[in-house]
Structure formats: C-alpha cells, structure tokens
Design an enzyme around this catalytic site. Structure first.
Site, PDB file in Angstrom:
ATOM      1  N   PRO A  10      11.771   2.223  -3.058  1.00 33.07           N
ATOM      2  CA  PRO A  10      11.671   3.436  -2.238  1.00 33.07           C
ATOM      3  C   PRO A  10      12.959   4.258  -2.142  1.00 33.07           C
ATOM      4  CG  PRO A  10      11.817   1.511  -0.825  1.00 33.07           C
ATOM      5  CD  PRO A  10      11.768   1.000  -2.238  1.00 33.07           C
ATOM      6  N   ASP A  33      12.227  10.222 -12.553  1.00 35.73           N
ATOM      7  CA  ASP A  33      11.530  11.179 -11.697  1.00 35.73           C
ATOM      8  C   ASP A  33      12.485  11.796 -10.682  1.00 35.73           C
ATOM      9  OD1 ASP A  33       9.083  10.728 -12.846  1.00 35.73           O
ATOM     10  OD2 ASP A  33       8.547   9.127 -11.452  1.00 35.73           O
ATOM     11  N   LYS A  55       9.222  16.067 -11.100  1.00 34.52           N
ATOM     12  CA  LYS A  55       8.192  17.074 -10.890  1.00 34.52           C
ATOM     13  C   LYS A  55       8.274  17.595  -9.466  1.00 34.52           C
ATOM     14  CE  LYS A  55       5.204  14.255 -12.814  1.00 34.52           C
ATOM     15  NZ  LYS A  55       3.901  13.665 -13.053  1.00 34.52           N
ATOM     16  N   GLY A  85       9.628   6.022  -9.108  1.00 35.02           N
ATOM     17  CA  GLY A  85       9.812   5.644  -7.704  1.00 35.02           C
ATOM     18  C   GLY A  85       8.818   4.567  -7.272  1.00 35.02           C
ATOM     19  N   MET A 166       1.346  10.734  -0.070  1.00 31.90           N
ATOM     20  CA  MET A 166       1.126  12.148  -0.418  1.00 31.90           C
ATOM     21  C   MET A 166       0.174  12.820   0.585  1.00 31.90           C
ATOM     22  SD  MET A 166       0.863  11.713  -4.550  1.00 31.90           S
ATOM     23  CE  MET A 166      -0.115  10.227  -4.498  1.00 31.90           C
TER      24      MET A 166
HETATM   25  N1  SAH Z   1       4.922   4.909  -6.917  1.00 28.95           N
HETATM   26  C1  SAH Z   1       5.368   5.315  -5.588  1.00 28.95           C
HETATM   27  C2  SAH Z   1       4.479   6.363  -4.984  1.00 28.95           C
HETATM   28  C3  SAH Z   1       4.469   7.680  -5.741  1.00 28.95           C
HETATM   29  S1  SAH Z   1       3.518   8.914  -4.961  1.00 28.95           S
HETATM   30  C4  SAH Z   1       5.478   4.071  -4.701  1.00 28.95           C
HETATM   31  O1  SAH Z   1       4.988   3.008  -5.066  1.00 28.95           O
HETATM   32  O2  SAH Z   1       6.101   4.160  -3.631  1.00 28.95           O
HETATM   33  C5  SAH Z   1       4.739   9.727  -3.981  1.00 28.95           C
HETATM   34  C6  SAH Z   1       4.492   9.435  -2.522  1.00 28.95           C
HETATM   35  O3  SAH Z   1       5.045   8.165  -2.183  1.00 28.95           O
HETATM   36  C7  SAH Z   1       5.148  10.402  -1.565  1.00 28.95           C
HETATM   37  O4  SAH Z   1       4.360  11.549  -1.376  1.00 28.95           O
HETATM   38  C8  SAH Z   1       5.227   9.571  -0.300  1.00 28.95           C
HETATM   39  O5  SAH Z   1       3.963   9.504   0.336  1.00 28.95           O
HETATM   40  C9  SAH Z   1       5.519   8.200  -0.869  1.00 28.95           C
HETATM   41  N2  SAH Z   1       6.970   7.877  -0.892  1.00 28.95           N
HETATM   42  C10 SAH Z   1       7.704   7.598  -1.977  1.00 28.95           C
HETATM   43  N3  SAH Z   1       8.967   7.269  -1.626  1.00 28.95           N
HETATM   44  C11 SAH Z   1       9.026   7.345  -0.267  1.00 28.95           C
HETATM   45  C12 SAH Z   1      10.028   7.112   0.710  1.00 28.95           C
HETATM   46  N4  SAH Z   1      11.269   6.750   0.367  1.00 28.95           N
HETATM   47  N5  SAH Z   1       9.704   7.286   2.017  1.00 28.95           N
HETATM   48  C13 SAH Z   1       8.474   7.647   2.381  1.00 28.95           C
HETATM   49  N6  SAH Z   1       7.471   7.884   1.502  1.00 28.95           N
HETATM   50  C14 SAH Z   1       7.736   7.727   0.195  1.00 28.95           C
END
Ligand code: SAH
Length: 244
Positions: A10, A33, A55, A85, A166
């Site tokens: 994260p 990303d 993106k 991410g 999201m």
């Molecule tokens: N593959 C990622 C998710 C990608 S979709 C995962 O497993 O975490 C992107 C969404 O992930 C964002 O819109 C948000 O809802 C969430 N997200 C990703 N990183 C975040 C963070 N550091 N804090 C809060 N939400 C996060």
C-alpha cells in the site's frame, strides 16, 4: 526474458515482501504505476531503466499501450519488473498483463503484495472479520466500467464486512443502494485514506453520512459493524513518505 509482476503493497516500503525488495534491487528495468511511493522506488536498482506508466484519472497510458511496452521490453531485457500497487491481482489489471505477455510466449512470474483492501482497514484499527461481529468480508470495486458495476443492494448483509476500493467518487450512490437493499442507515463506516503513508487518515461515520463526508482518494471504504472497532491502529510505523 522474464517479466516479474510484483506487488508493491500500500505504500510504506516496510510492507514490501522480501522477494519484492530483492527483485527491485536486481531489476534491469522497472515499469511502475502512479500509486507507487517514492520510498519504494528508492529501492530500485540505480542502474535500472524506469518507466512510469501511471494512469492519472483522465490522462491515461492505455492498458493496451502498457501491454505492448511490456512485450517490447521483455524482448530487449532478460529481467523486467512490472511494479503494481498493493497486490497485482486485486483490481490491478495484473491478470490482463499476464495474459498479454503469455500470448507472446513470454515467461511471467507473479509476486503477491499486501493489498490495501485488508492492510488499509487494519492500519486504521479495523479488523475485517471479528468473531461474533462479522463472518466474512466481500471486496468489490465502487467504480463503474463501461456502465457495468456492482449491484450494491444485493450486497447488503449486516453479518459480512464490505470493503470497497475505488469507491470515493460514487460513495453517495453506494451508501444509498446499500440502505435500499436493507442495511441500517446507522451502519458504521470507516474510510481509510492513504493507508500506511504519513498522510494516512481514517474517517468514521454512519452509512447515511458517507455521501456528505469529505474524502480524498485513494481510500478504502469499510462498511459494517467492524468499522466501530479501533484495535491497535499502527499508524506510528509509517515512515516519511511521498508519492514520486
Ligand atoms: N492492487 C491494489 C488496488 C488497485 S485499485 C491493491 O491491492 O491495493 C486502486 C484502489 O486501491 C484505490 O482507488 C484505493 O481504493 C485503493 N488503494 C490503493 N492504495 C491505497 C492506500 N495506500 N490507501 C488507501 N487506499 C488505497
């Protein structure tokens, strides 16, 4: 010509897996990303070529363009890291990238990452399951792609926690649909912004207050009785951190 699809967690570099850190240190080229922290990028081999295919909402490197870039790089380099991410297979479109690469006969390995869907709530003190409170957790996207979207009224279930990624933009509609489906307007909600970073913030409200709440993306929405808990939130681990 191996492409490693690697989960970056994260944000906080301490939440990378050991395997991810090793691959970043040895990569010849890294394609990443937007939501990859500076702290994580600082661990990338200094001699590696870097491509930011972030993106930002609106101005996009299309997914097809990213797939083509990965295929081309896989032909030129022995060892490509595609850094995504969280976990690569949780709404990361990682599966599509693997399909595209495999269709070109390229060897792909996937490295799991700590997903924001679970780490976000945890870092804000919210267990996604808790004996006697929540029997399970459903993770869904709040965004709508080409008009198709999750039917939230069907997900209204007071015994199961709902985690929405999201979901910031459509939070008012999501809350309304869940209430229409039978979830109590007083259901607790936690919104965890920028989980694991020094900008982490957790807002708590009722489901019927979610639409009017001030929230910044990226955020994880946690809907259910567990969101009333605050168990050992571990914000203090977050190091100084900013997006690249
Ligand atoms: N593959 C990622 C998710 C990608 S979709 C995962 O497993 O975490 C992107 C969404 O992930 C964002 O819109 C948000 O809802 C969430 N997200 C990703 N990183 C975040 C963070 N550091 N804090 C809060 N939400 C996060």
């Amino acid at each position: 010509m191996t492409v490693y699809l690697v989960g970056a967690g994260p944000g906080d570099a301490d939440l990378l897996t050991v395997r991810a850190a090793q691959l970043l240190a040895e990569a010849e080229v890294v394609v990443h990303d937007r939501l990859i922290s500076r702290e994580v990028l600082a661990l990338v081999n200094k001699r590696a070529a870097r491509y930011d295919v972030g993106k930002a909402p609106g101005l996009a490197h299309s997914q097809e363009g990213i797939n083509e870039l990965l295929v081309a790089l896989a032909r030129d380099f022995e060892f490509v890291v595609r850094l995504k991410g969280g976990d690569p297979f949780v709404f990361g479109r990682g599966g599509e990238e693997v399909e595209a690469l495999e269709a070109h006969g390229i060897d792909v390995r996937v490295v799991p990452g700590v997903t924001s869907a679970f780490a976000g709530p945890l870092l804000a003190g919210i267990p996604v399951t808790h004996r006697g409170v929540s029997h399970g957790v459903t993770v869904v996207t709040g965004s709508s792609v080409k008009g198709s979207r999750v039917d939230f009224a069907c997900l209204a279930n007071a015994d199961v926690t709902l985690v929405v990624l999201m979901g910031v933009e459509r939070r008012a509609e999501i809350a309304a649909e869940l209430i229409e489906g039978g979830l109590a307007p007083s259901t607790p909600v936690g919104v965890v912004e920028w989980a694991s970073t020094d900008q982490q913030r957790c807002l708590r409200c009722r489901l019927d207050e979610l639409g009017a709440s001030h929230v910044r993306a990226p955020a994880v929405l946690v809907i259910g009785e567990v969101a009333a808990l605050d168990l050992g939130s571990v914000k203090t681990f977050a190091a100084t951190w900013a997006f690249a």
